[in-house]
Design an enzyme around this catalytic site. Structure first.
Site, PDB file in Angstrom:
ATOM      1  N   ASP A   1       0.848  -1.192   0.000  1.00 47.44           N
ATOM      2  CA  ASP A   1       0.000   0.000   0.000  1.00 47.44           C
ATOM      3  C   ASP A   1       0.882   1.241   0.000  1.00 47.44           C
ATOM      4  OD1 ASP A   1      -2.439   1.314  -0.034  1.00 47.44           O
ATOM      5  OD2 ASP A   1      -2.585   1.415   2.139  1.00 47.44           O
TER       6      ASP A   1
ATOM      7  N   HIS B   1      -3.873  13.838   0.900  1.00 49.16           N
ATOM      8  CA  HIS B   1      -4.088  12.929   2.026  1.00 49.16           C
ATOM      9  C   HIS B   1      -2.904  12.978   2.990  1.00 49.16           C
ATOM     10  CE1 HIS B   1      -5.209   9.425   4.368  1.00 49.16           C
ATOM     11  NE2 HIS B   1      -4.060   8.856   4.077  1.00 49.16           N
TER      12      HIS B   1
ATOM     13  N   ASP C   1      -9.060   0.282   1.772  1.00 45.40           N
ATOM     14  CA  ASP C   1      -8.101  -0.123   2.799  1.00 45.40           C
ATOM     15  C   ASP C   1      -8.696   0.233   4.159  1.00 45.40           C
ATOM     16  OD1 ASP C   1      -5.775  -0.816   4.164  1.00 45.40           O
ATOM     17  OD2 ASP C   1      -4.849   1.142   3.835  1.00 45.40           O
TER      18      ASP C   1
ATOM     19  N   THR D   1      -4.780   6.417   0.122  1.00 44.77           N
ATOM     20  CA  THR D   1      -6.033   7.180   0.112  1.00 44.77           C
ATOM     21  C   THR D   1      -5.962   8.315  -0.902  1.00 44.77           C
ATOM     22  OG1 THR D   1      -6.193   6.687   2.443  1.00 44.77           O
ATOM     23  CG2 THR D   1      -7.666   8.383   1.592  1.00 44.77           C
TER      24      THR D   1
HETATM   25 CA    CA Z   1      -4.046   3.004   2.905  1.00 43.48          CA
END
Ligand code: CA
Length: 421
Positions: free
Chosen positions: A129, A136, A237, A352
């Site tokens: 990730d 973000h 997520d 994100t």
């Molecule tokens: Ca994440």
């Protein structure tokens, strides 16, 4: 009984369908009548069974093993390479354009989508990730550290990421259980709290799927990285902010993240997304040479998040994949610059995806500004974070010049935590 009438010619999708002839994504499905998972594509309100198509010799010109579509994952199909997977898409498109093919093709291979049970489409060996949205990362830096120095000095120098957990990635529609865990003691130096997470959140992300494996030690140059990316999905997520906040120093995300991640069932190919390329944000300071790229490497993909309950649907976020500061080729070039190998079916999520406006923030943490600005819901209730019984639905599509290519949904309903023994 099926609500979709049996057609007598190939039905045209509506102009708002995610699954136009320009898309032709790949997935794995089964039905109650035939519970064996197998490969498929989507067209309008129908799933098209690729295993049956192969059995009817529609791919005989391509010369690949007959069992590729009879498997419960797409890994072996993806590993055939883009020349073959692209030729399969084109063959489906050609048949869909030819109304004479109804009787020999659609009539045998199409299943109404509401009868299809969608499965996780790939076996995911590894999941990484990233943290590649500057909005973000800036918001989180403001909320957790110092608004004056929201971005740490490394952030604009490389795509930051962490190794996630592949075993808990689930397909859209799978319920998500509120996790138990430790969180920060109420008093400094005290005993940590333990119980169901009180700050359960989503993270609006997209993921890309690796289409070609590398050997240990092999680097993927940024300009070749697209050859290794098969397609994209929507990705939630799920994050437990209270667990995350207590555990993440010094080694980063762990149990606050790995209890579940939800992905959409359809892998949309990079070929289908080609018309939607755009420039990304300017990268300043200039990146190191191994991360330098040319051309348009971002994609204009509209994204939204809906909180669904029995009483209402509330759209809480509208964002866009084009806001990403670091693009996918840079992520992959960085990930392999030290010789780390990648495998077909690996998942690389974006982090994100937040935009500049408050309605484009991709998590409740940012939307409610750590709970200080609750979001009003249509039934008069409020959301700081996600409640039990809420279903979080992510949707995404690209649209330009009458061409629409969508991703369907990544949806998950939150169930109450397990009783503690
Ligand atoms: Ca994440």
């Amino acid at each position: 009984m099926s609500a979709t009438p049996v057609p007598d010619s190939i039905p045209q999708p509506s102009s708002k369908s995610d699954f136009s002839i320009h898309n032709i994504p790949f997935g794995i499905f089964s039905t109650r009548q035939d519970p064996t998972p197998r490969a498929c594509t989507a067209y309008g309100d129908y799933v098209i069974d690729l295993k049956i198509m192969h059995g009817l010799a529609f791919f005989k010109h391509l010369d690949f093993p007959v069992d590729v579509f009879a498997q419960a994952t797409l890994n072996d199909f993806i590993a055939l390479g883009k020349e073959t997977t692209s030729a399969v898409r084109h063959q489906v498109q050609n048949l869909l354009k030819d109304d004479r093919a109804f009787g020999i093709f659609f009539n045998y291979c199409a299943v109404p989508m509401e009868e299809a049970i969608m499965h996780l489409p790939i076996k995911i060996g590894d999941y990484t990730d990233f943290y590649s949205s500057i909005e973000h990362a800036t918001n989180v830096g403001c909320l957790f550290r110092d608004p004056e120095n929201a971005l740490l000095p490394n952030w604009k120098r490389m795509p930051i990421g962490y190794h996630g957990r592949a075993s808990s990635i689930v397909v859209s529609g799978t319920p998500v259980r509120r996790p138990l865990g430790q969180s920060r003691p109420l008093e400094e130096g005290g005993t940590p709290q333990f119980g169901p997470s009180k700050l359960l959140d989503f993270e609006l992300e997209m993921g890309f799927v690796i289409g070609q494996s590398t050997k240990l030690g092999q680097r993927i140059p940024v300009e070749q990285a697209e050859d290794y990316i098969f397609g994209m999905v929507l990705f939630n997520d799920w994050s437990a902010r209270d667990i995350q906040g207590w555990e993440y120093v010094p080694l980063g995300p762990f149990l606050g993240k790995n209890f579940a991640s939800t992905m959409s069932p359809w892998i949309v190919t990079m070929e289908a997304l080609e018309p939607f390329r755009v420039d990304g944000p300017e990268q300043d300071p200039p990146v190191l040479p191994y991360l330098a790229f040319s051309g348009k490497k971002n994609y204009d993909i509209h994204l939204e998040v809906v909180i669904h309950t029995d009483d209402f649907d509330a759209t809480v976020c509208q964002s866009n994949f084009k806001y990403m500061y670091w693009n996918m080729p840079q992520q992959l070039a960085h990930h392999t610059v030290n010789g780390c190998n990648v495998n077909v079916g690996d998942m690389y999520a974006s982090g994100t995806i937040s935009g500049k406006t408050k309605t484009s923030y991709g998590s409740m943490l940012e939307l409610s500004w750590r709970g200080t600005h609750p979001l009003p819901m249509p039934d008069g209730s409020e959301r700081r974070f996600i409640h039990d019984g809420d279903t979080v639905i992510m949707r995404g599509y690209a649209e330009k010049d009458g061409i629409r290519v969508g991703f369907g949904e990544a949806a998950g309903k939150v169930l109450p935590a397990e009783e503690m023994a």
